[in-house]
Design an enzyme around this catalytic site. Structure first.
Site, PDB file in Angstrom:
ATOM      1  CE1 TYR A 112      44.709  -4.265  14.372  1.00 52.68           C
ATOM      2  CE2 TYR A 112      42.620  -5.020  14.675  1.00 52.68           C
ATOM      3  CZ  TYR A 112      43.683  -3.977  15.191  1.00 52.68           C
ATOM      4  OH  TYR A 112      43.750  -3.501  16.102  1.00 52.68           O
ATOM      5  N   PRO A 125      51.773  -2.594  18.778  1.00 50.76           N
ATOM      6  CG  PRO A 125      49.697  -2.213  19.969  1.00 50.76           C
ATOM      7  CD  PRO A 125      50.542  -3.135  19.129  1.00 50.76           C
ATOM      8  CG  HIS A 330      46.590  -4.045  17.709  1.00 47.49           C
ATOM      9  ND1 HIS A 330      45.469  -4.683  18.401  1.00 47.49           N
ATOM     10  CD2 HIS A 330      46.750  -2.982  18.198  1.00 47.49           C
ATOM     11  CE1 HIS A 330      45.036  -3.666  19.166  1.00 47.49           C
ATOM     12  NE2 HIS A 330      45.716  -2.748  19.011  1.00 47.49           N
ATOM     13  CB  SER A 411      40.857  15.672  44.190  1.00 45.13           C
ATOM     14  OG  SER A 411      41.287  16.606  43.232  1.00 45.13           O
ATOM     15  CE  LYS A 413      32.372  14.935  44.979  1.00 42.58           C
ATOM     16  NZ  LYS A 413      33.797  15.322  45.517  1.00 42.58           N
ATOM     17  CB  SER A 415      36.047  11.177  33.652  1.00 42.55           C
ATOM     18  OG  SER A 415      36.656  10.447  32.652  1.00 42.55           O
ATOM     19  CG  ASP A 417      40.058   8.305  29.267  1.00 47.09           C
ATOM     20  OD1 ASP A 417      41.518   8.103  29.046  1.00 47.09           O
ATOM     21  OD2 ASP A 417      39.465   8.511  28.440  1.00 47.09           O
ATOM     22  CB  SER A 541      45.096   3.964  22.988  1.00 49.18           C
ATOM     23  OG  SER A 541      44.376   2.630  23.436  1.00 49.18           O
ATOM     24  CD  GLN A 542      42.750   5.115  30.883  1.00 47.02           C
ATOM     25  OE1 GLN A 542      42.731   4.315  31.728  1.00 47.02           O
ATOM     26  NE2 GLN A 542      41.823   6.297  30.734  1.00 47.02           N
TER      27      GLN A 542
HETATM   28  N1  COA Z   1      34.666  11.667  40.032  1.00 44.79           N
HETATM   29  C1  COA Z   1      35.596  10.904  40.615  1.00 44.79           C
HETATM   30  N2  COA Z   1      36.048   9.741  40.038  1.00 44.79           N
HETATM   31  C2  COA Z   1      35.859   9.648  38.808  1.00 44.79           C
HETATM   32  C3  COA Z   1      35.145  10.366  38.001  1.00 44.79           C
HETATM   33  C4  COA Z   1      34.393  11.462  38.618  1.00 44.79           C
HETATM   34  N3  COA Z   1      33.594  12.102  38.066  1.00 44.79           N
HETATM   35  N4  COA Z   1      35.003   9.765  36.938  1.00 44.79           N
HETATM   36  C5  COA Z   1      35.659   8.439  36.820  1.00 44.79           C
HETATM   37  N5  COA Z   1      36.148   8.604  38.030  1.00 44.79           N
HETATM   38  C6  COA Z   1      36.942   7.335  38.597  1.00 44.79           C
HETATM   39  C7  COA Z   1      36.532   5.998  38.063  1.00 44.79           C
HETATM   40  O1  COA Z   1      35.593   5.444  38.975  1.00 44.79           O
HETATM   41  C8  COA Z   1      37.812   5.076  38.113  1.00 44.79           C
HETATM   42  O2  COA Z   1      38.204   4.980  39.375  1.00 44.79           O
HETATM   43  P1  COA Z   1      39.236   3.589  39.450  1.00 44.79           P
HETATM   44  O3  COA Z   1      40.733   4.416  39.176  1.00 44.79           O
HETATM   45  O4  COA Z   1      39.166   3.219  41.069  1.00 44.79           O
HETATM   46  O5  COA Z   1      39.024   2.492  38.631  1.00 44.79           O
HETATM   47  C9  COA Z   1      38.955   6.105  37.454  1.00 44.79           C
HETATM   48  O6  COA Z   1      38.297   7.577  37.849  1.00 44.79           O
HETATM   49  C10 COA Z   1      38.880   5.975  36.020  1.00 44.79           C
HETATM   50  O7  COA Z   1      37.682   6.528  35.279  1.00 44.79           O
HETATM   51  P2  COA Z   1      38.057   7.190  33.900  1.00 44.79           P
HETATM   52  O8  COA Z   1      39.120   7.886  33.724  1.00 44.79           O
HETATM   53  O9  COA Z   1      36.824   7.939  33.687  1.00 44.79           O
HETATM   54  O10 COA Z   1      38.350   6.029  32.667  1.00 44.79           O
HETATM   55  P3  COA Z   1      37.901   4.427  32.709  1.00 44.79           P
HETATM   56  O11 COA Z   1      38.611   3.817  33.814  1.00 44.79           O
HETATM   57  O12 COA Z   1      36.304   4.346  32.719  1.00 44.79           O
HETATM   58  O13 COA Z   1      38.468   4.398  30.936  1.00 44.79           O
HETATM   59  C11 COA Z   1      38.320   4.202  28.814  1.00 44.79           C
HETATM   60  C12 COA Z   1      37.737   4.976  30.084  1.00 44.79           C
HETATM   61  C13 COA Z   1      37.443   4.845  27.629  1.00 44.79           C
HETATM   62  C14 COA Z   1      39.715   4.059  28.713  1.00 44.79           C
HETATM   63  C15 COA Z   1      37.685   2.677  29.107  1.00 44.79           C
HETATM   64  O14 COA Z   1      36.299   2.713  28.995  1.00 44.79           O
HETATM   65  C16 COA Z   1      38.115   1.478  27.756  1.00 44.79           C
HETATM   66  O15 COA Z   1      37.362   1.382  27.133  1.00 44.79           O
HETATM   67  N6  COA Z   1      39.308   0.977  27.873  1.00 44.79           N
HETATM   68  C17 COA Z   1      39.663   0.199  27.139  1.00 44.79           C
HETATM   69  C18 COA Z   1      40.525   0.843  25.972  1.00 44.79           C
HETATM   70  C19 COA Z   1      41.267   0.087  25.170  1.00 44.79           C
HETATM   71  O16 COA Z   1      40.714  -1.035  24.791  1.00 44.79           O
HETATM   72  N7  COA Z   1      42.353   0.483  24.785  1.00 44.79           N
HETATM   73  C20 COA Z   1      43.473  -0.205  24.067  1.00 44.79           C
HETATM   74  C21 COA Z   1      43.005  -0.374  22.676  1.00 44.79           C
HETATM   75  S1  COA Z   1      44.079  -1.823  22.310  1.00 44.79           S
HETATM   76  C1  HC5 Z   2      49.694  -2.089  24.931  1.00 44.19           C
HETATM   77  C2  HC5 Z   2      48.644  -0.988  24.421  1.00 44.19           C
HETATM   78  C3  HC5 Z   2      48.544  -1.091  22.972  1.00 44.19           C
HETATM   79  C4  HC5 Z   2      47.216   0.018  22.658  1.00 44.19           C
HETATM   80  C5  HC5 Z   2      46.772  -0.361  21.397  1.00 44.19           C
HETATM   81  C6  HC5 Z   2      45.734   0.319  20.897  1.00 44.19           C
HETATM   82  O1  HC5 Z   2      45.257   1.124  21.618  1.00 44.19           O
HETATM   83  O2  HC5 Z   2      45.193   0.108  19.531  1.00 44.19           O
HETATM   84  C7  HC5 Z   2      44.223   0.612  18.928  1.00 44.19           C
HETATM   85  C8  HC5 Z   2      43.171  -0.387  19.056  1.00 44.19           C
HETATM   86  C9  HC5 Z   2      41.737  -0.091  18.612  1.00 44.19           C
HETATM   87  O3  HC5 Z   2      41.187  -0.864  17.939  1.00 44.19           O
HETATM   88  O4  HC5 Z   2      41.438   1.046  19.180  1.00 44.19           O
HETATM   89  C10 HC5 Z   2      44.579   1.401  17.719  1.00 44.19           C
HETATM   90  N1  HC5 Z   2      45.349   2.577  18.085  1.00 44.19           N
HETATM   91  C11 HC5 Z   2      46.630   2.202  18.308  1.00 44.19           C
HETATM   92  C12 HC5 Z   2      45.467   3.073  16.433  1.00 44.19           C
HETATM   93  C13 HC5 Z   2      44.670   3.581  18.576  1.00 44.19           C
END
Ligand code: COA
Ligand code: HC5
Length: 613
Positions: A112, A125, A330, A411, A413, A415, A417, A541-542
């Protein structure tokens, strides 16, 4: 409609002072904060050999075999017993022992504060909140009120203090961040901007009680009425400029005492509320996309880009037509804490508490004055031009994928994401016939002062699947098996990343350690593969939210895409961005390819009898 808004206003009055943005007692909050922080583990330094192995695996789908061979040799040399890698690793381990988090300061600096591109599009963002139906101005202004009590949510305390009363400050070489939330007397005002004119609005009475929603509404109306002129210099647009240029302009701007005080008031404020002028109308189909760009950059100098202070960490944006959202700078915080705040506010707005407004007359909010010298005027003109170029260059497509959400992959099984990420790999492969370096943010907040690491979504397994998917010679059962493997691999990488065992921050740490030791940069960091690996054509990004919102950000390379998604139970909101100046990218095209890929994965899974798996 006003009924609902009026209720919302009244609800805001019911917030207890203790849950407001203003820390009631610094010592009490600090005590809680420390207890919370101390309970968190420290970020580990992953084993060197593990990172080298995973790095080679990550390179496999994205670099040529000869290049990979060369890198393999460099890595062997690097890892040799008694070699450079071992020495740097020891240095990192020492650093980890001595600090709360070996990475966080380096990351803040590298990702940053040392980054010189404008924060607009390149870093900050935007978030689009569900549209409100304002029937009049009262609607627009009362919607700003919930933001007053955002800080009430018991978030990670560190991030909490980074988000409010903080601001980035430009420098001619590097930036810094200031934070006033922990001052003895923390700020009690927000800044409001309307028609490019900034105001200080005190949101607390002298006895520490917050203003009621009615009172804030009255104050906002005063601001509104005294800023009807639309011919003002968009001073805030300076903050959208290249950081070195803004740093220079900033030093010149604050030479003037009045300007300095005005800038300080903005920097100190709890957050900024931007009351936006109407934007060009958009069809229902394009509404979300238009709202997305309004949040990201404001539409250019003739629209709302001057109605911002882009250095401000948190800016809520409320349009006259009911478009609501925010943009955040950010450097101090990640998306999830911001989204938690939003979820909290939206939830809070649903409560139905009532409170009476005391009939105490309030002072007129103070207008912030700026003395614009010819030099400052020139800087503003330059920033306007630069902003308009960025606006023209940004290609955004916001979509709601309504066929399914997390429900379908669950459904199966799988993930959700990982399912979306593999679909994105397929979408990209179908357009470009190659796999590209892909970044997905993984949260490191499990660790003290943790920020993010990278999930590399392009894997050997995802490559095997995307190549097979459209291959007529492959049977569905084989495709399904490859899909399942790719999804499992992604989920495994995710688990590794959130446990602090991913490769990207470790490699960065080793590189920065070499620089800090004033040693020659190891060859692995001057290698073509390393440059390729960091050229993230897909930056994704999620950011899950309870609120049905859409988040967006720009691409990180000139020929890349930014993809942000919020998977809900039965639909997925996503935003794709690209640059118009790149002939090879097109946001709508990738968005469409992603929708097709998601549907094709579903069809594939549904058409393949389970027994055969
Ligand atoms: N079968 C059935 N359900 C499953 C499954 C499987 N094999 N795997 C996962 N699931 C379920 C989980 O239990 C979870 O349930 P919920 O909706 O009740 O919470 C859901 O599906 C989502 O899981 P998944 O899609 O695997 O992702 P996650 O929620 O673990 O997220 C990341 C993954 C990478 C996004 C998370 O770990 C993360 O780091 N998030 C932050 C990202 C971030 O910082 N972004 C912004 C940056 S600025
Ligand atoms: C309101 C949601 C904003 C998401 C922002 C985000 O994911 O930023 C990332 C931060 C990081 O360190 O992974 C950077 N990115 C936008 C370049 C993915």
């Amino acid at each position: 409609m006003l009924g609902i808004l009026a209720r919302t206003m009244v609800k805001a009055c019911m917030v207890k002072p203790s849950s407001l943005v203003k820390p009631v007692s610094v010592t009490r909050v600090t005590g809680r904060y420390l207890a919370h922080q101390e309970g968190l583990p420290k970020l580990p330094v992953p084993p060197l050999q593990q990172t080298c192995e995973h790095y080679l695996a990550a390179l496999t789908p994205i670099v040529d075999p000869e290049e990979l061979d060369h890198t393999c040799q460099l890595l062997e040399e690097f890892q040799k017993s008694g070699g450079v890698g071992e020495r740097l690793q020891k240095g990192l381990e020492q650093r980890a022992k001595k600090s709360e988090n070996w990475l966080s300061d380096w990351w803040l600096q590298t990702a940053y504060l040392d980054y010189r591109m404008p924060v607009v599009v390149h870093s900050s963002p935007g978030v689009v909140l569900p549209r409100m139906e304002f029937s009049d101005r009262q609607g627009q202004m009362s919607e700003t009120l919930p933001v007053e009590y955002l800080g009430g949510k018991p978030l990670c305390m560190n991030q909490y203090y980074q988000v409010l009363s903080s601001c980035r400050i430009p420098g001619t070489k590097r930036d810094s961040v200031v934070n006033y939330a922990r001052d003895k007397r923390p700020p009690t005002h927000i800044t409001v901007v309307h028609n490019f004119q900034f105001f200080v609005l005190d949101v607390y009475n002298s006895d520490g009680t917050p203003l009621t929603v009615d009172q804030i509404y009255i104050q906002l109306e005063k601001i509104w009425n005294s800023s009807l002129q639309t011919n003002k210099e968009p001073i805030g647009i300076l903050t959208s400029h290249h950081r070195n240029s803004w740093g220079k302009a900033y030093n010149n701007l604050i030479k003037d005492k009045t300007n300095k005080e005005s800038v300080r008031a903005i920097q100190k404020s709890i957050f900024t509320v931007c009351l936006d002028a109407p934007m060009p109308r958009a069809s229902d189909d394009m509404y979300r996309t238009r709202a997305g760009v309004q949040m990201l950059h404001g539409g250019g100098s003739r629209w709302n880009s001057g109605n911002r202070w882009f250095d401000k960490t948190l800016q809520f944006i409320i349009g006259e037509d009911g478009t609501c959202g925010l943009i955040y700078e950010h450097a101090p915080a990640e998306g999830p804490p911001i989204v938690s705040l939003i979820d909290h506010v939206v939830e809070y707005m649903k409560s139905t508490d009532m409170v009476r407004t005391p009939m105490v007359p309030l002072r007129m909010p103070q207008k912030l004055r700026f003395n614009i010298t010819p030099e400052i005027k020139k800087d503003i003109e330059e920033a306007k031009q630069n902003m308009n170029i960025m606006v023209h260059d940004l290609d955004v497509k916001v979509n709601v994928f309504s066929h399914f959400g997390k429900d379908f992959p669950k459904s199966q099984k799988m993930s959700p994401d990982a399912f979306i990420q593999v679909a994105l790999q397929l979408a990209y492969y179908r357009i470009y016939k190659r796999c590209c370096p892909t970044y997905e943010s993984a949260s490191l907040r499990m660790f003290r002062l943790g920020r993010t690491d990278t999930i590399r979504s392009a894997s050997i397994d995802s490559a095997n699947f995307v190549k097979a998917m459209d291959d007529p010679a492959k049977h569905n059962t084989e495709k399904v098996a490859l899909l399942a493997k790719a999804i499992k691999a992604h989920r495994a990488y995710t688990d590794m990343a959130i446990r602090g065992q991913a490769i990207d921050r470790h490699l960065l740490g080793l590189k920065l350690q070499a620089i800090e030791d004033l040693a020659a940069l190891p060859e692995i960091f001057m290698d073509t593969s390393y440059a390729v690996a960091l050229h993230f054509n897909l930056s994704t990004s999620q950011v899950p939210a309870k609120t049905d919102c859409v988040m967006c950000f720009g691409p990180v390379v000139p020929d890349g895409y930014g993809v942000c998604y919020n998977p809900m139970d039965t639909h997925i909101n996503f935003a794709v961005s690209a640059f118009n100046s790149c002939q090879d990218t097109n946001a709508a095209r990738l968005a469409q390819a992603l929708e097709d890929a998601l549907l094709d994965l579903k069809t594939l899974l549904e058409q393949t009898p389970k027994a055969k798996l």
